[in-house]
Each structure stands twice: as C-alpha cells, then as structure tokens.
Design a protein around this motif. Structure first.
Motif, PDB file in Angstrom:
ATOM      1  N   ARG A 119       0.577  -1.255  -0.186  1.00 59.66           N
ATOM      2  CA  ARG A 119      -0.268   0.234   0.195  1.00 59.66           C
ATOM      3  C   ARG A 119       0.612   1.834  -0.164  1.00 59.66           C
ATOM      4  O   ARG A 119       0.405   2.153   0.739  1.00 59.66           O
ATOM      5  CB  ARG A 119      -0.930   0.257   1.308  1.00 59.66           C
ATOM      6  N   ASN A 120       2.172   0.863  -0.658  1.00 54.65           N
ATOM      7  CA  ASN A 120       2.836   2.086  -0.306  1.00 54.65           C
ATOM      8  C   ASN A 120       2.711   3.123  -2.174  1.00 54.65           C
ATOM      9  O   ASN A 120       3.417   2.417  -3.220  1.00 54.65           O
ATOM     10  CB  ASN A 120       4.370   1.927  -0.662  1.00 54.65           C
ATOM     11  N   PHE A 121       1.134   3.739  -2.570  1.00 59.39           N
ATOM     12  CA  PHE A 121       1.357   4.238  -3.443  1.00 59.39           C
ATOM     13  C   PHE A 121       1.644   5.784  -3.946  1.00 59.39           C
ATOM     14  O   PHE A 121       1.472   6.174  -4.693  1.00 59.39           O
ATOM     15  CB  PHE A 121      -0.360   4.247  -3.412  1.00 59.39           C
ATOM     16  N   GLU A 122       3.233   6.113  -3.384  1.00 59.53           N
ATOM     17  CA  GLU A 122       3.870   7.202  -3.686  1.00 59.53           C
ATOM     18  C   GLU A 122       5.378   6.801  -4.428  1.00 59.53           C
ATOM     19  O   GLU A 122       5.293   5.368  -3.637  1.00 59.53           O
ATOM     20  CB  GLU A 122       4.326   7.798  -2.216  1.00 59.53           C
ATOM     21  N   ALA A 123       5.488   7.060  -5.443  1.00 61.63           N
ATOM     22  CA  ALA A 123       6.300   6.717  -6.084  1.00 61.63           C
ATOM     23  C   ALA A 123       7.250   8.719  -6.911  1.00 61.63           C
ATOM     24  O   ALA A 123       6.257   9.179  -7.629  1.00 61.63           O
ATOM     25  CB  ALA A 123       6.365   6.110  -8.121  1.00 61.63           C
ATOM     26  N   LYS A 124       8.729   8.645  -6.239  1.00 67.77           N
ATOM     27  CA  LYS A 124       9.330   9.632  -6.097  1.00 67.77           C
ATOM     28  C   LYS A 124       9.603  10.123  -7.940  1.00 67.77           C
ATOM     29  O   LYS A 124      10.117  11.024  -8.306  1.00 67.77           O
ATOM     30  CB  LYS A 124      10.692  10.098  -5.836  1.00 67.77           C
ATOM     31  N   GLU A 125      10.116   8.874  -8.871  1.00 70.03           N
ATOM     32  CA  GLU A 125      10.105   8.806 -10.411  1.00 70.03           C
ATOM     33  C   GLU A 125       9.154   8.408 -11.311  1.00 70.03           C
ATOM     34  O   GLU A 125       8.594   7.515 -10.174  1.00 70.03           O
ATOM     35  CB  GLU A 125      11.979   8.341  -9.894  1.00 70.03           C
ATOM     36  N   PRO A 126       9.556   8.650 -12.244  1.00 73.77           N
ATOM     37  CA  PRO A 126       8.816   7.744 -13.374  1.00 73.77           C
ATOM     38  C   PRO A 126       9.159   6.423 -12.783  1.00 73.77           C
ATOM     39  O   PRO A 126      10.272   6.178 -12.575  1.00 73.77           O
ATOM     40  CB  PRO A 126       9.152   8.614 -14.836  1.00 73.77           C
ATOM     41  N   SER A 127       9.000   5.640 -13.835  1.00 75.57           N
ATOM     42  CA  SER A 127       8.619   3.939 -13.659  1.00 75.57           C
ATOM     43  C   SER A 127       9.356   3.120 -12.709  1.00 75.57           C
ATOM     44  O   SER A 127      10.540   2.114 -12.711  1.00 75.57           O
ATOM     45  CB  SER A 127       9.851   3.725 -15.281  1.00 75.57           C
TER      46      SER A 127
END
Length: 265
Positions: A119-127
């Motif tokens: 449930r970690n739905f945050e991404a700091k970079e694409p892909s």
C-alpha cells in the motif's frame, strides 16, 4: 431558523399565519428580512449554486468527494463533509451501477507472490512502480473487459487493453506490451496487481520477469491493496459509463472515448 423557514415558504403560506404558528413577531421577521445579507451567507449560497452546477454538468455522476475536488480547484475552501451536507439538502446523489461481474479468478494453482508494494502508493520517480487491474464495461450487447497499467509517479495510464474476452493475451499481456512501448524502465520496477489468473499464470509471469521486474500481488479479497487502480475504474465508470444508455459494444467507439478522456504518455 424560524425566519429562514418563513422566508422559504412565503409563496405557500401567509406570513402572518406562519409567524403565529412559530411564535415569532411579524415586525421582527420583516426587520430580519430587510437586513443586508452577510458576505458569509452570500458565499454559502454561491457555493450551493456551484454544487448544483457541477452535479448536473457531470450528468449527476459526481458524489461529494469529486464535487469537493472541483470546488477546491475553483478556489473555494470547503470540506467534503460540508459538500455532502449541502447535497443532502438538495437531494443530490451520484448515480451508481447495480450490475456486477467478477473479473478476478484467484482460484488457481499458479504461483502467488507477496505484497511487496504494501500500500505504498507514492513514487518519487517515473517507472518505479506500476499497478494494474481488470474491470468490465457493461454494454447493450454484453461485456467488454478493460485492462489498465498505471504509473504511480504521475498516475497516468501508460498501457491498456479493451477486448471481448478475458484471456491473458487479450488482457494483461496486451496492456503490458503497450506500457513497455510508452515508457522506458530499468530493472527493479515493481509491478503490482491482484491474484487473478491473468497475472499469475506462467505465460504472463515469464514475460514480465524477463524484464527484471519485481512482481507484487494484493492479499486475497483485499481491494485496498490495489486502491489506485480501483479508484481509477470507479472514476472512469462514474464519469463515462454509469447512466449512459447509449453505450454499445463497439470497441472503436469506447477506445475513442477512453483515449480522449484519459490521456496517457
């Protein structure tokens, strides 16, 4: 509150009679009515009109969360609870679908992997993290099945497939092939999905793992583990599908609507 009631019912009942029943003086009521309207009250009425306007502009499909978001975009600082209260006053409710069709078949013998995403739905970079899911679209002639792949970095649809059938080739593999054409990625990409056979079978697993991807799956019967994909499908159906009696089982028509509304890059 008594004065507000009298004012809103002046066209139905005599003012004097309402004042008598509610035990308020007529002179006091007229004095209250003649007072200039406060800025706060004017803003409240303006917001209510905006709510009604947004509700019908969305073809009665938006609920309080979506209308709150639209109001915030317009510059109004208002909570979802307040919007819900105003909608209840006017009897406004979003249209919901009552039809349901199962698209996830987790009763299989294929390998199920752990919930790496957790449930970690945050991404700091694409892909870095992609999530995928399958839903159905009910049409006059039957069902179509939509598969999407979303990059959590910008929440864009980078791969999707719309087909009559639910085979792996028509769903997960087709969407994956589009995604890898649209976005480059390095080894270590997390690909999250549910436990459906379209994601768990050897054909899809072998293809995805050949790219050096880390697979992740939701826990059994837990839709919150793939909340972003679920939320997207709800928004899509609310805005474009529910209440639309003209939906036909013509793929090109639905593909055009999908691409026009939900641009991917």
């Amino acid at each position: 509150m008594k004065y507000e009631f009298i004012k809103s019912h002046e066209y139905l009942f005599p003012i004097e009679k309402m004042c008598k029943v509610l035990k308020v003086g007529c002179s006091s009521y007229f004095k209250w009515k003649s007072r200039p309207i406060s800025k706060q009250l004017l803003l409240k009425e303006k917001i209510k009109q905006e709510i009604i306007s947004i509700y019908f502009a969305s073809k009665q499909r938006y609920g309080s969360p979506r209308i709150t978001f639209e109001l915030n975009v317009l510059g109004y600082k208002i909570s979802r609870i307040t919007v819900a209260k105003y909608m209840k006053e006017f009897g406004l409710r979003s249209k919901l679908s009552k039809k349901f069709k199962v698209t996830t078949n987790s009763k299989h013998s294929y390998l199920v992997v752990e919930n790496v995403l957790d449930r970690n739905f945050e991404a700091k970079e694409p892909s870095k993290v992609w999530v995928s899911d399958i839903t159905y679209i009910h049409t006059k002639e039957g069902f179509l099945y939509l598969t999407t792949i979303i990059d959590l970095y910008d929440r864009k649809i980078i791969g999707w497939s719309l087909n009559n059938g639910m085979s792996t080739k028509e769903t997960s593999i087709a969407a994956w092939k589009m995604a890898v054409r649209n976005r480059k990625f390095d080894k270590g990409l997390i690909f999250h999905s549910d436990r459906g056979v379209q994601y768990a079978n050897r054909k899809f697993a072998k293809m995805v793992e050949s790219y050096g991807v880390i697979r992740s799956m939701s826990r059994k019967g837990n839709c919150w583990d793939n909340a972003v994909a679920e939320s997207f499908f709800k928004s899509l159906k609310t805005e474009l599908i529910y209440g639309n009696k003209l939906i036909k089982k013509e793929k090109m028509e639905l593909v055009y609507v999908f691409k026009r509304k939900w641009t991917f890059s």
